[in-house]
Scaffold this motif. Structure first.
Motif: not given
Length: 297
Positions: A165-180, A233-238, A258-264
């Motif tokens: 609902l509401g179409g593209p949502n940058p704030a939601r995308a940021r939360r999802l990506i940073e959660g990884t 990636a050592e910072g992968d939270l997913a 292993r890659l340091a300082d990176l996420g999913h």
């Protein structure tokens, strides 16, 4: 997404084409010449995930990137074939129809699991690189709660509608990506915002979660014949980086970096670093690069 409207503004749209094979109208991007390097994105992503890597790899390879069934710009007449084995079969059929004989497959997250599964269906076998490969089982309560939640969401016909609902949502995308554990720039977040605002894409992603069965592949890992590199990636939270260590011990001759300082989404955060790792590995294991050379269509 309205494919006809949105594709022109998608990364590397000039490389895009569509081909109907089986139940899918596949979105394919191709560039470069030489042995084929097949790229498989992770769940919920699309070819845009390789946007910075395609031109780097195209110097040495004929790079082929596809959208998984129902995701991105690939459209499917059924979402009953979104499981690991079914997608493996459908991608193998796509390769046969298109005359692709990949020398190597690079997959991210769930795409890495598909790459390993697909390797036994292709001649060669091709080398495999998995980036934050999703090769582990859920632990503890998550082993039943997460799959059950996915099934309940996927069975509710309103889920994808409510989520988008509401179409593209940058704030939601940021939360999802940073959660990884990853950090993307505004452009990168914008692509994911557009994807999660698309009902068909979200529905296909939910169906992939619902139908996903990793245990049979895990049991087959000792039979994998492909030269394999797992990048963690050592910072992968997913996907915990230990998952790659455990899997590499089961795959004959597999290597782990292993890659340091990176996420999913390490390959989107640091494409140059990942491209170099992949290129060096493939050069070391593919001794006869011309063995998979084929004509462009």
């Amino acid at each position: 997404m309205d494919r006809s409207r949105d594709l022109p503004s998608w990364p590397h749209a000039d490389l895009s084409r569509f081909c109907r094979v089986g139940t899918n109208d596949w979105h394919v991007q191709e560039t470069g010449r030489g042995p084929i390097l097949l790229c498989l994105h992770g769940s919920g992503a699309s070819t845009h995930s390789w946007r910075d890597l395609l031109p780097l790899w195209a110097r040495d390879w004929r790079v082929v990137a596809i959208d998984l069934p129902g995701q991105g710009f690939t459209r499917s007449t059924t979402l009953r074939r979104c499981g690991l084995d079914q997608m493996t079969e459908d991608i193998a059929r796509l390769c046969a129809t298109e005359g692709w004989a990949p020398a190597a497959i690079v997959g991210h997250s769930a795409g890495a699991a598909i790459a390993l599964s697909l390797s036994s269906h292709l001649p060669g076998p091709p080398a495999v690189v998995g980036i934050n490969a999703a090769l582990g089982r859920f632990e503890g309560v998550a082993s039943w709660a997460f799959p059950l939640l996915a099934r309940l969401l996927a069975l509710n016909p309103l889920t994808s509608t409510i989520f988008t609902l509401g179409g593209p949502n940058p704030a939601r995308a940021r939360r999802l990506i940073e959660g990884t554990g990853s950090r993307l720039d505004a452009e990168g977040l914008g692509y994911y915002a557009r994807l999660i605002g698309d009902r068909q894409h979200v529905e296909a992603t939910l169906q992939m979660m619902t139908q996903w069965q990793i245990d049979p592949l895990i049991a087959r890992l000792p039979q994998i014949e492909s030269p394999t590199l797992l990048i963690a990636a050592e910072g992968d939270l997913a996907v915990p980086p230990a998952t790659s260590d455990i899997s590499a011990r089961r795959i004959p001759g597999a290597e782990v970096v292993r890659l340091a300082d990176l996420g999913h989404l390490a390959h989107e955060e640091a494409p140059d670093r990942v491209a170099e790792l992949v290129t060096d590995f493939l050069r070391s294991v593919i001794l006869q690069p011309d063995r998979t050379r084929s004509d462009c269509r």
